[in-house]
Design an enzyme around this catalytic site. Sequence first.
Site, mmCIF file in Angstrom:
data_model
loop_
_atom_site.group_PDB
_atom_site.id
_atom_site.type_symbol
_atom_site.label_atom_id
_atom_site.label_comp_id
_atom_site.label_asym_id
_atom_site.label_seq_id
_atom_site.Cartn_x
_atom_site.Cartn_y
_atom_site.Cartn_z
ATOM 1 N N GLY A 1 0.814 -1.211 0.000
ATOM 2 C CA GLY A 1 0.000 0.000 0.000
ATOM 3 C C GLY A 1 0.850 1.265 0.000
ATOM 4 N N GLU B 1 2.781 -8.009 -1.324
ATOM 5 C CA GLU B 1 1.537 -8.613 -0.840
ATOM 6 C C GLU B 1 1.482 -10.120 -1.092
ATOM 7 O OE1 GLU B 1 1.775 -5.743 -2.411
ATOM 8 O OE2 GLU B 1 0.308 -4.293 -1.659
ATOM 9 N N GLU C 1 1.718 1.748 -3.534
ATOM 10 C CA GLU C 1 0.461 2.100 -4.217
ATOM 11 C C GLU C 1 0.103 3.566 -3.944
ATOM 12 O OE1 GLU C 1 -1.489 -1.396 -2.425
ATOM 13 O OE2 GLU C 1 -2.189 -1.867 -4.448
HETATM 14 C C1 3H9 Z 1 -0.952 -4.236 1.709
HETATM 15 O O1 3H9 Z 1 -0.331 -3.226 1.622
HETATM 16 C C2 3H9 Z 1 -2.296 -4.442 1.058
HETATM 17 C C3 3H9 Z 1 -2.615 -3.406 0.012
HETATM 18 O O2 3H9 Z 1 -2.024 -3.728 -1.221
HETATM 19 C C4 3H9 Z 1 -4.081 -3.349 -0.289
HETATM 20 C C5 3H9 Z 1 -4.972 -2.917 0.808
HETATM 21 C C6 3H9 Z 1 -6.388 -2.657 0.367
HETATM 22 N N1 3H9 Z 1 1.483 -3.668 9.102
HETATM 23 O O3 3H9 Z 1 9.890 -6.629 9.895
HETATM 24 P P1 3H9 Z 1 10.270 -5.830 11.088
HETATM 25 C C7 3H9 Z 1 5.565 -4.522 12.103
HETATM 26 S S1 3H9 Z 1 -0.394 -5.560 2.609
HETATM 27 C C8 3H9 Z 1 1.555 -3.807 10.429
HETATM 28 O O4 3H9 Z 1 10.796 -6.538 12.273
HETATM 29 P P2 3H9 Z 1 12.395 -4.637 9.588
HETATM 30 C C9 3H9 Z 1 6.163 -5.881 12.381
HETATM 31 O O5 3H9 Z 1 5.173 -6.810 12.707
HETATM 32 C C10 3H9 Z 1 1.122 -5.006 3.316
HETATM 33 N N2 3H9 Z 1 2.715 -4.051 11.094
HETATM 34 O O6 3H9 Z 1 11.271 -4.651 10.700
HETATM 35 C C11 3H9 Z 1 7.079 -5.568 13.542
HETATM 36 O O7 3H9 Z 1 6.288 -5.489 14.706
HETATM 37 P P3 3H9 Z 1 6.886 -5.872 16.126
HETATM 38 C C12 3H9 Z 1 2.235 -4.977 2.359
HETATM 39 C C13 3H9 Z 1 3.819 -4.153 10.373
HETATM 40 O O8 3H9 Z 1 13.061 -3.329 9.691
HETATM 41 C C14 3H9 Z 1 7.574 -4.164 13.214
HETATM 42 O O9 3H9 Z 1 6.643 -3.619 12.286
HETATM 43 N N3 3H9 Z 1 3.472 -4.679 3.042
HETATM 44 C C15 3H9 Z 1 3.807 -4.026 8.982
HETATM 45 O O10 3H9 Z 1 13.180 -5.890 9.621
HETATM 46 C C16 3H9 Z 1 8.944 -4.133 12.604
HETATM 47 O O11 3H9 Z 1 8.965 -4.999 11.480
HETATM 48 C C17 3H9 Z 1 4.276 -5.640 3.504
HETATM 49 O O12 3H9 Z 1 4.036 -6.809 3.339
HETATM 50 C C18 3H9 Z 1 2.582 -3.779 8.334
HETATM 51 N N4 3H9 Z 1 2.481 -3.622 6.993
HETATM 52 O O13 3H9 Z 1 11.605 -4.686 8.202
HETATM 53 C C19 3H9 Z 1 5.517 -5.184 4.244
HETATM 54 N N5 3H9 Z 1 5.072 -4.201 8.513
HETATM 55 O O14 3H9 Z 1 8.041 -4.935 16.330
HETATM 56 C C20 3H9 Z 1 5.714 -5.983 5.481
HETATM 57 C C21 3H9 Z 1 5.839 -4.411 9.598
HETATM 58 O O15 3H9 Z 1 5.741 -5.692 17.038
HETATM 59 N N6 3H9 Z 1 6.832 -5.504 6.264
HETATM 60 N N7 3H9 Z 1 5.095 -4.380 10.722
HETATM 61 O O16 3H9 Z 1 7.310 -7.303 15.975
HETATM 62 C C22 3H9 Z 1 8.109 -5.786 5.982
HETATM 63 O O17 3H9 Z 1 8.439 -6.385 4.990
HETATM 64 C C23 3H9 Z 1 9.142 -5.347 6.973
HETATM 65 O O18 3H9 Z 1 8.496 -5.149 8.205
HETATM 66 C C24 3H9 Z 1 9.916 -4.046 6.621
HETATM 67 C C25 3H9 Z 1 10.797 -3.639 7.827
HETATM 68 C C26 3H9 Z 1 10.811 -4.332 5.417
HETATM 69 C C27 3H9 Z 1 8.985 -2.918 6.323
#
Ligand code: 3H9
Length: 692
Positions: free
Chosen positions: A104, A127, A107
């Site tokens: 998102g 995603e 996006e």
């Molecule tokens: C989407 O976008 C759908 C849309 O297309 C359409 C909608 C209609 N939300 O990984 P880390 C938390 S789907 C909530 O250890 P890093 C994570 O749980 C989404 N929480 O850090 C953790 O929490 P905690 C598409 C999130 O530096 C903390 O943040 N996006 C989210 O190693 C730290 O995370 C993705 O799939 C989130 N979206 O890596 C991206 N993301 O500290 C998913 C993270 O409590 N995220 N958290 O354990 C990642 O790939 C990695 O977190 C990122 C940072 C690279 C960003």
Amino acid sequence: MKVNDVTSYETDGRVAIITVDSPPVNALSSAVRQGVAQALDSALADEAIGAVVLICAGRTFFAGADISEFGKPPVEPSLRDLLKTIEDASKPVIAAIHGTALGGGLETALCAHYRIAVPSAKCGLPEVKLGLLAGAGGTQRLPRVVGIAKALEMVTGGDPISARAAYDMGLLDELAGESSLRADAIAFAGRVLAENRPLVKVRDKTDKLDEARGKPEIFEQFRAANAKRFKGFLAPEYSIRCVEATLSDRSFDEALAYERSLFEELMADSQSAAQRHVFFAERQAAKVDGLPADTPIIPIRTVAVIGAGTMGGGIAMNFANVGIPVTLVENNAAALDRGLGVIRRNYETTASKGKISADDVEKRMGLIRGTLDIADIGDCDLVIEAIFEQMDIKQEMFARIDAVAKPGAILASNTSYLDLDQIAAATSRPDHVIGLHFFSPANVMRLLEIVRGSATAPTVIATAMKLAKTINKVGVLVGNCFGFVGNRILAARAAQADALLLKGASPSQVDQVMTDFGFAMGNYQMRDLAGNDVGWNREKSSSSTVREILNEMGRHGQKSGGGYYDYDEKRNRTPSPVALQVIEDFAAKQGIVRQPVDEQEIHDRLLFAMVNEGAKILDEGIASRASDVDIIWVTGYGWPRYSGGPMFWADLQGLPAVLAKLKALEAAHGPAFTPSPLIERLAAEGKGFKDI
Ligand code: 3H9
């Protein structure tokens, strides 16, 4: 000026700056969406403002929709509504990107009229890794900027691209200075105004699509080329269909509606629930209950690895890969040379695929110093033993390591089954002994089981957990028992598989059921690959199992041209008449009349044995969370991500159903299936593994 808790609004001349600060990753939560919408309203209503910069504080641009909000009642504005407001804004909106613009987040940037990013930024639509698709217009807008081929790769692979690549493709309009994003974005907005640049809407672009028009075969070819990678997963196929829709007769808005319907289908499916579970399980595993956040960490600047075999070599590579010098110890020159040679060949193969440079190969090899003298490990902060899996040999080695390692050094064993406390007892510092169980190939597999002994000090545990991150592994803390978590469950499954062979199944039939379930490999394919002789002792071997007999015949698996299967020189696998004869003869000796076994029985006995063992492990506190068991099996043993791991899979069926199945299996096949008391308890309370 504060707009809400996570959003602020400032102006610089004719440019409004909307800053979101919602740690840790600026996910597009309801508060973020509301803040941005409100700030944007202010900017659009203010006649003095000509352009808007949308920027994030902290470590990253928006990392996507807020995954933790999925499945909860919707809160206005939705992400799609917010993006429409941005795209339809009457003043240019400039997305200023650092860190990662993901899902998102990207996006959102694609709905801005211009995009600027720092060189270290990354952009992607991950995603698919959550079992979803880029459902806020990503599958429709990205192909319009990067073209169909690149978009297909990005939406189905989920890996981000660098800012440089994004700039070269036209996904970014400008690269900012690494530390001057805000100022550069404001200056860029000033130029957009001064030059009266248009409100560019990605949705209106078609030139990159035109290249692919009239070539529907692109999609079929892409599907065919990636069939193996996508096997079993829904989300890649759904993402492809959406990209395909960019070339269909649908209008842009109709295609958006189509994208949304497929997104919602995926969201409602158990695959996405499983993949989101795996995402959070991986992050949860990094947290150790009862270990204070300020537990001191022992700096690990140098590492020693004892044993230059397949495991030791792979382990050493992990440290060299991140710049930590390794002393690799062997007891004879030939074994050391062989081990170093294998490491070099591994690096050269990686370099030949363009993943590292020739220079990297030399740098990494330069960090690994081979020695035949164990006294050379005296300065190392961490010593990892990776020698023969036999208690007396391990104990003797630990006594030797203890004698030469400096005070305060951590002594780790890569044992996969043995009692860590007994190993620790051979040293004068059991509090500094820990298990670091790597998985083969150790330089590739992401799992690291971190085994705490009864005396292991908190500081040693905290250091090991941090170290796992440093070497890019998923570290999971487990307790000490035979086989720990992963191999103990594997042993429970293997016992059923072996019994099924005697009953009448063939190795390939058992394996087929597992690969149909989604495992990359079945039981016997895995045994043959790892080496059928791992843990086999020639002196003690007494033809008491099929496995022993195969080993006695020299059938050690792939490396010897045969095991449970036969292999040609290219290691292509065929069912082995020899192995089958061994199984038949052995069964006959046991008085078993082999009969055909049906697939359902194989499926149930193998999988429910795993669930039951996992429950026992949880009940005994060997694993602290059900999600830890899941992440171990997903990252270390190829459990399909789309069913989330054994405990998640059990929860999906409901524990009353699991309990009933175990009771039926117990009646048919004996006490291996006597339900774990934990399953009885949870089923009675109407709970699942997720609730503990
Ligand atoms: C989407 O976008 C759908 C849309 O297309 C359409 C909608 C209609 N939300 O990984 P880390 C938390 S789907 C909530 O250890 P890093 C994570 O749980 C989404 N929480 O850090 C953790 O929490 P905690 C598409 C999130 O530096 C903390 O943040 N996006 C989210 O190693 C730290 O995370 C993705 O799939 C989130 N979206 O890596 C991206 N993301 O500290 C998913 C993270 O409590 N995220 N958290 O354990 C990642 O790939 C990695 O977190 C990122 C940072 C690279 C960003």
